[in-house]
Scaffold this motif. Structure first.
Motif, short mmCIF file in Angstrom:
data_model
loop_
_atom_site.label_atom_id
_atom_site.label_comp_id
_atom_site.label_asym_id
_atom_site.label_seq_id
_atom_site.Cartn_x
_atom_site.Cartn_y
_atom_site.Cartn_z
N UNK A 1 29.62 -5.05 67.48
CA UNK A 1 29.01 -5.23 66.17
C UNK A 1 27.62 -4.64 66.07
N UNK A 2 26.90 -5.05 65.01
CA UNK A 2 25.64 -4.42 64.68
C UNK A 2 24.43 -5.33 64.62
N UNK A 3 24.50 -6.53 65.19
CA UNK A 3 23.30 -7.35 65.22
C UNK A 3 22.23 -6.64 66.05
N UNK B 1 26.76 -12.77 75.71
CA UNK B 1 25.92 -13.97 75.76
C UNK B 1 25.06 -14.09 74.50
N UNK B 2 24.48 -12.97 74.08
CA UNK B 2 23.66 -12.97 72.87
C UNK B 2 24.51 -13.28 71.65
N UNK B 3 25.68 -12.67 71.58
CA UNK B 3 26.58 -12.92 70.45
C UNK B 3 26.98 -14.40 70.39
N UNK C 1 21.23 5.67 65.05
CA UNK C 1 19.80 5.97 65.02
C UNK C 1 19.06 5.19 66.10
N UNK C 2 19.38 3.90 66.23
CA UNK C 2 18.74 3.06 67.24
C UNK C 2 19.09 3.55 68.64
N UNK C 3 20.33 4.02 68.81
CA UNK C 3 20.78 4.52 70.11
C UNK C 3 20.28 5.93 70.40
N UNK C 4 19.71 6.59 69.39
CA UNK C 4 19.26 7.96 69.58
C UNK C 4 20.38 8.97 69.69
N UNK C 5 21.49 8.71 69.01
CA UNK C 5 22.67 9.59 69.05
C UNK C 5 22.75 10.38 67.75
N UNK D 1 22.66 -4.82 69.75
CA UNK D 1 22.72 -3.36 69.87
C UNK D 1 21.79 -2.85 70.98
N UNK D 2 20.60 -3.41 71.07
CA UNK D 2 19.62 -2.90 72.03
C UNK D 2 19.77 -3.52 73.42
N UNK D 3 20.65 -4.51 73.57
CA UNK D 3 20.79 -5.21 74.83
C UNK D 3 21.70 -4.45 75.79
#
Length: 397
Positions: free
Chosen positions: A173-175, A188-190, A151-155, A179-181
């Motif tokens: 993963x799903x953090x 790096x975020x992980x 849904x976040x990816x618009x798929x 996901x949006x990065x």
């Protein structure tokens, strides 16, 4: 802010009830966003903003409020003087020592609706359990499900992009922030999320001094998700790697990792005797991306990684999940919810034999049984047991 209707609807369902709502889950999984979504819902319903009190105890504004007295003083400044209902949203409340008495006092003295969040399971024990026994409900929250990810990816669910999207989901993963990065900064975020969980929610809060042993245990568990383990096995493995520790220390650290919602332990359950076994358990990590980070981003171990995703999704769907034992055979998951039982076998590849389905057919009851596979097979069922591709299962209702 991304909408999370499954969680928001739970808050709405219990709105204006006597229950304190306790949102729990690993750091950065979306607890604060959920509070903001609920706050917006209240405002849309006409609740005036001065009757909605939101405090994030890790924010710059409120991070000095660490004691019961300071918490009570701050509330006295914020509470309205009329008798209208007030909504109190307390984020990461576990940093305040003695917060339980303050929250219970507000509950008793004011017409209030209270929601709190925390990143440590200890907040649900001790004094909270004593003061608020039977007066709170827990709402566990997890990183994005695969449905939320799409849904976040618009798929769209029927898109050809679903398989490649699953590969990304399984890898990173799903953090929400991951996901949006852009892919170039996901690791790096992980790494930042991992360090924050380990240092803040496990080590610092519990006074852990041996960070080397703690991180070695995390790496071992992450590399062995879905394997039966115990403290003695971990001690021996770490000693072979030059890390000296004791069974007592390992058991303590395992508890801390569960309390920080980084790992979940699945106990073994004897299906025939209907009792739990006092034997080794299996540990599963809360997010596939964190697993990859914890073991140094190496590949392989596909079957256990798949098992980890299935386990967390079962928890996300509200099941209590155990590892099944039937005589000498293993049933990957026995999932229970109210009067429902679901038996799940997980196989990355569907074998040429009927080993996976045979294990399920040996269970002589009428509850649902399925096999979830990591690769698509043009087979809908074997001996009446549904064979479901992982992406299809994650998107099913």
């Amino acid at each position: 802010m991304f909408q999370r209707p499954d969680y928001l609807n739970q808050l709405i369902q219990f709105k204006d009830s006597d229950f304190i709502k306790v949102i729990t889950g690993v750091r950065r999984s979306g607890k604060s966003v959920l509070l903001m979504l609920f706050k917006e819902q209240l405002k849309q319903e006409g609740v005036s903003e001065d009757h909605i009190i939101y405090i994030n105890f890790e924010s710059f504004e409120y991070q000095t409020i660490t004691t019961e007295e300071k918490f009570r003083d701050q509330l006295n400044k914020l509470l309205p003087k009329d008798n209208k209902k007030i909504y109190l949203l307390f984020d990461e409340i576990q940093v305040v020592k003695g917060w339980q008495r303050v929250v219970n006092g507000v509950r008793v003295s004011f017409d209030s609706d209270i929601i709190i969040t925390g990143s440590n399971a200890n907040m649900l024990s001790g004094e909270l359990a004593t003061l608020l026994s039977g007066r709170y409900i827990e709402i566990p929250i997890y990183p994005f499900s695969f449905r939320e990810f799409l849904s976040v990816k618009g798929i769209e669910r029927d898109s050809r992009k679903v398989d490649s999207a699953y590969n990304e989901y399984e890898k990173y993963g799903g953090f929400p922030s991951v996901v949006i990065a852009e892919e170039s900064i996901k690791d790096t975020i992980l790494s930042g999320i991992f360090d924050t969980i380990v240092l803040n929610d496990v080590a610092l809060r519990s006074g852990v001094k041996d960070l080397t042993a703690l991180k070695s245990i995390i790496s071992f568990l992450a590399d062995n998700v879905g394997q039966l383990v115990n403290a003695s096995k971990i001690v021996n493995t770490l000693k072979n790697e030059g890390v000296e520790t004791t069974t007592h220390t390992v058991n303590r650290y395992l508890d801390l990792l569960e309390n920080g919602y980084l790992f979940y332990r699945a106990k073994q359950y004897d299906i025939r005797r209907r009792e739990y076994l006092r034997t080794n358990g299996k540990y599963f990590i809360v997010d596939a991306g964190l697993r990859r980070n914890a073991i140094g981003r190496k590949d392989g171990n596909y079957s256990n990684r798949l098992e980890n995703i299935v386990y967390i999704e079962l928890l996300r769907r509200g099941y209590t999940v155990d590892v099944g034992r039937l005589d000498r055979k293993e049933i990957d998951f026995v999932a229970r919810k109210l009067d429902e039982i679901l038996y799940v076998q997980v196989a990355y590849e569907l074998p040429n034999n009927t080993h996976e389905t045979d294990n399920l057919l040996n269970i002589k009851d009428n509850y649902k049984k399925i096999v979830v596979t990591g690769r698509y097979h043009d087979v809908e069922q074997v001996d009446g047991i549904p064979i479901i591709y992982i992406a299809d299962w994650l998107l099913s209702d």
